[in-house]
Write a protein that holds these residues in place. Structure first.
Motif, PDB file in Angstrom:
ATOM      1  N   VAL A 135       0.829  -1.205   0.000  1.00 26.59           N
ATOM      2  CA  VAL A 135       0.000   0.000   0.000  1.00 26.59           C
ATOM      3  C   VAL A 135       0.867   1.260   0.000  1.00 26.59           C
ATOM      4  N   CYS A 136       1.781   1.365   0.956  1.00 26.04           N
ATOM      5  CA  CYS A 136       2.641   2.548   1.060  1.00 26.04           C
ATOM      6  C   CYS A 136       3.810   2.218   1.987  1.00 26.04           C
ATOM      7  N   CYS A 219      -3.291  10.021   0.134  1.00 24.63           N
ATOM      8  CA  CYS A 219      -2.837   8.716  -0.361  1.00 24.63           C
ATOM      9  C   CYS A 219      -3.861   7.631  -0.061  1.00 24.63           C
ATOM     10  N   GLN A 220      -4.441   7.646   1.141  1.00 27.34           N
ATOM     11  CA  GLN A 220      -5.388   6.608   1.528  1.00 27.34           C
ATOM     12  C   GLN A 220      -6.621   6.629   0.634  1.00 27.34           C
ATOM     13  N   THR A 223      -5.697   5.141  -2.606  1.00 26.02           N
ATOM     14  CA  THR A 223      -5.480   3.702  -2.440  1.00 26.02           C
ATOM     15  C   THR A 223      -6.793   2.949  -2.521  1.00 26.02           C
TER      16      THR A 223
END
Length: 563
Positions: A135-136, A219-220, A223
């Motif tokens: 994911v990151c 970002c979330q 995602t």
């Protein structure tokens, strides 16, 4: 039945848990709920002898008892099932060893990757087959459990360019909070200039933290979009598959067959755009065949009737409408992409405002809430000094020798420039130039085209972005005039990312994805260098240097072979 009883929570009411042991007790299930956009408390860690990268998929065969226990406990919690992948030199043999403790200054890397389980299957002998995706990036802040497997409070690591892009939101939040404070001060009749200056200085120090929180929230949101096709679509497919039942096991088998050699996860729009490119290619081929068969096409043939000219025009119009499939597909993606971007900015704005407000509240209480703030933000609880880079135990700090990209790029114009979103776009174009050059040379050696993985293909910039981002020093093929038109025509014949997909995020995903093209890149310290790189530009330089070396080798082989 025994498995369910063992991993289920106790039916009796648990005793109160002291705060110092809260992390250990939370470990009976999955990680605790995130305390902010960027911090996750008590995350289970999969510490193994290879590194994982964001955007890359992994198929794990879990057989070691302590890790089957970790995943079984994770699966008892709600989705998304997330854990941390942290590289551990030599693997489980060093698990629990003092020299490899998850602490600054040890031999254990602290930078890793947040992973999400997409599908899982429980085999009859107790082993687990787990399909997960990165994911990151993350950083271990403090270990909450060492054995039988590690758990830790972690913070997500946005790239430098992401933080820079979110600084305006943080400054807006700062101005809003500052305006409220000034109104409150004027209402109370207080006008302490020294106090206000001190307060403003403290708030300005909070801007980087607020920008990081905003970047993590942004970002979330993206995602969630990027994993929308990969995540289970219904409750039945969301459960752990029973591998003893043939019908259920085939579900995972089909999923793994689709995975094939595509280590990098393709984005949701890829299938639609690929189909459009194929439709355009078919339409162009049909137009070309029709033009060859049409009589009187030569400009010097004056014997052709008006009807034949009209037929040609109609055929061109029909071909033109048929060959707009890619443009139509890109436009079809626009509403969802713009909606996602708007939601991402809204979440980022909220996260920045909450971060600034938390700093104001802490200052207003004279630091009495430091403990509470530390609990909400594990990075602060670890005593991290604002403005000082977090401890990562990088390869250099651990005494591991690596080759710097500058040794390959030498006097490249982009190597000495400071990292920034605009530089990331130039490096992205340079990396694509090298990818295409390597693919062309590899095709000559194999006597056939060498297709890119789908997860890489979907990150190709649209024609306008590709030409605008090119730097002459890095991409000499991006010239002016007919060559540019030729490149644009070629780009229309290949899948590209929609223009509405964020350019910086596209470059970020490419910075990780290009590692999948490097067969000689080690899965240990080689990929760990990608994880530890703190910016998109730094990773693109790593990829650019490796691809350039690869191209030079292939070019020499092609020259020797006389191809």
């Amino acid at each position: 039945m025994l498995n369910d009883l063992f991993f289920s929570s106790s039916a009796s009411e648990p005793a109160p848990v002291p705060p110092s042991r809260a992390g250990k007790e939370r470990g009976s299930q999955g990680p605790a709920a995130p305390t902010s956009a960027r911090h996750i408390a008590d995350l289970p860690l999969w510490r193994v002898q290879w590194a994982a990268l964001p955007g890359h998929q992994e198929v794990l065969i879990v057989h070691v008892p302590h890790y089957t226990s970790m995943f079984e406990r994770l699966f008892r919690g709600p989705r998304p099932w997330r854990y941390g992948h942290v590289y551990l030199p030599e693997g489980s043999v060093n698990l629990g060893a003092p020299d490899f403790a998850l602490a600054p200054g040890s031999k254990a890397p602290l930078a890793g990757t947040l992973m999400e389980v997409l599908q899982a299957c429980r085999l009859g002998d107790g082993r687990l087959v787990v399909l997960a995706v990165g994911v990151c990036r993350l950083r271990v802040v403090s270990e909450t459990q060492a054995l039988p497997y590690s758990r830790a409070d972690v913070e997500l690591l946005p790239d430098a360019e992401e933080r820079e892009a979110m600084e305006p939101l943080a400054l807006q939040a700062l101005e809003s909070v500052q305006g409220g404070l000034e109104q409150a001060g004027s209402g109370n009749g207080s006008s302490s200039g020294g106090s206000e200056a001190l307060q403003l200085a403290a708030l300005m120090r909070a801007v980087p933290e607020a920008a990081s929180e905003a970047a993590a929230a942004y970002c979330q949101c993206w995602t969630d979009y990027e994993l929308s096709d990969a995540r289970p679509g219904d409750e039945a497919s969301a459960r752990v598959i029973d591998g003893t039942r043939a019908d259920d096991a085939q579900v995972l088998g089909r999923r793994l067959a689709q995975l094939g050699g595509n280590e990098v996860l393709a984005l949701p729009f890829f299938d639609a755009i690929t189909s459009a490119v194929r439709a355009d290619a078919l339409a162009a081929a049909m137009d070309a065949a029709a033009a060859e068969e049409q009589p009187g096409c030569s400009s010097g043939n004056h014997g052709g009737s008006g009807a034949s000219v009209g037929d040609i025009t109609d055929g061109a119009d029909a071909g033109s409408s048929a060959s707009n499939a890619l443009e139509t597909a890109l436009l079809a993606q626009r509403p969802m992409l713009r909606q996602t971007d708007a939601a991402a900015y809204a979440q980022a704005t909220s996260a920045a405002a909450c971060s600034i407000a938390q700093q104001v509240a802490q200052q207003a209480s004279g630091g009495s809430t430091a403990g509470a703030a530390g609990a909400a933000a594990p990075g602060q609880a670890a005593g991290r000094v604002p403005g000082v880079p977090p401890a990562l135990n990088t390869a250099a700090e651990r005494g591991v020798e690596t080759q710097a990209p500058a040794e390959v790029l030498e006097q490249d114009a982009l190597d000495g420039e400071p990292d920034s979103p605009s530089l990331a776009m130039q490096l992205e174009a340079a990396v694509w130039h090298e990818i295409d050059a390597v693919q062309a040379l590899a095709g000559k050696l194999r006597s056939r085209p060498s297709p890119l993985p789908e997860g890489v293909q979907c990150l190709r910039p649209p024609p306008q972005a590709a030409t605008a981002g090119c730097a002459p020093s890095c991409a000499p093929a991006a010239a002016a005039g007919s060559e540019v038109e030729e490149q644009r025509a070629l780009a229309r014949a290949r899948p590209v990312a929609p223009p509405d997909y964020p350019a910086l995020r596209r470059a970020q995903r490419l910075s990780f994805a290009c590692a999948a093209l490097l067969a000689d890149l080690s899965a240990t310290e080689g990929r760990q260098a990608w994880v530890e790189a703190g910016s998109i530009c730094a990773r693109l330089r790593l990829g650019l240097a490796a691809l350039r070396k690869h191209r030079q080798v292939l070019a020499a082989v092609v020259a020797v072979e006389g191809l």
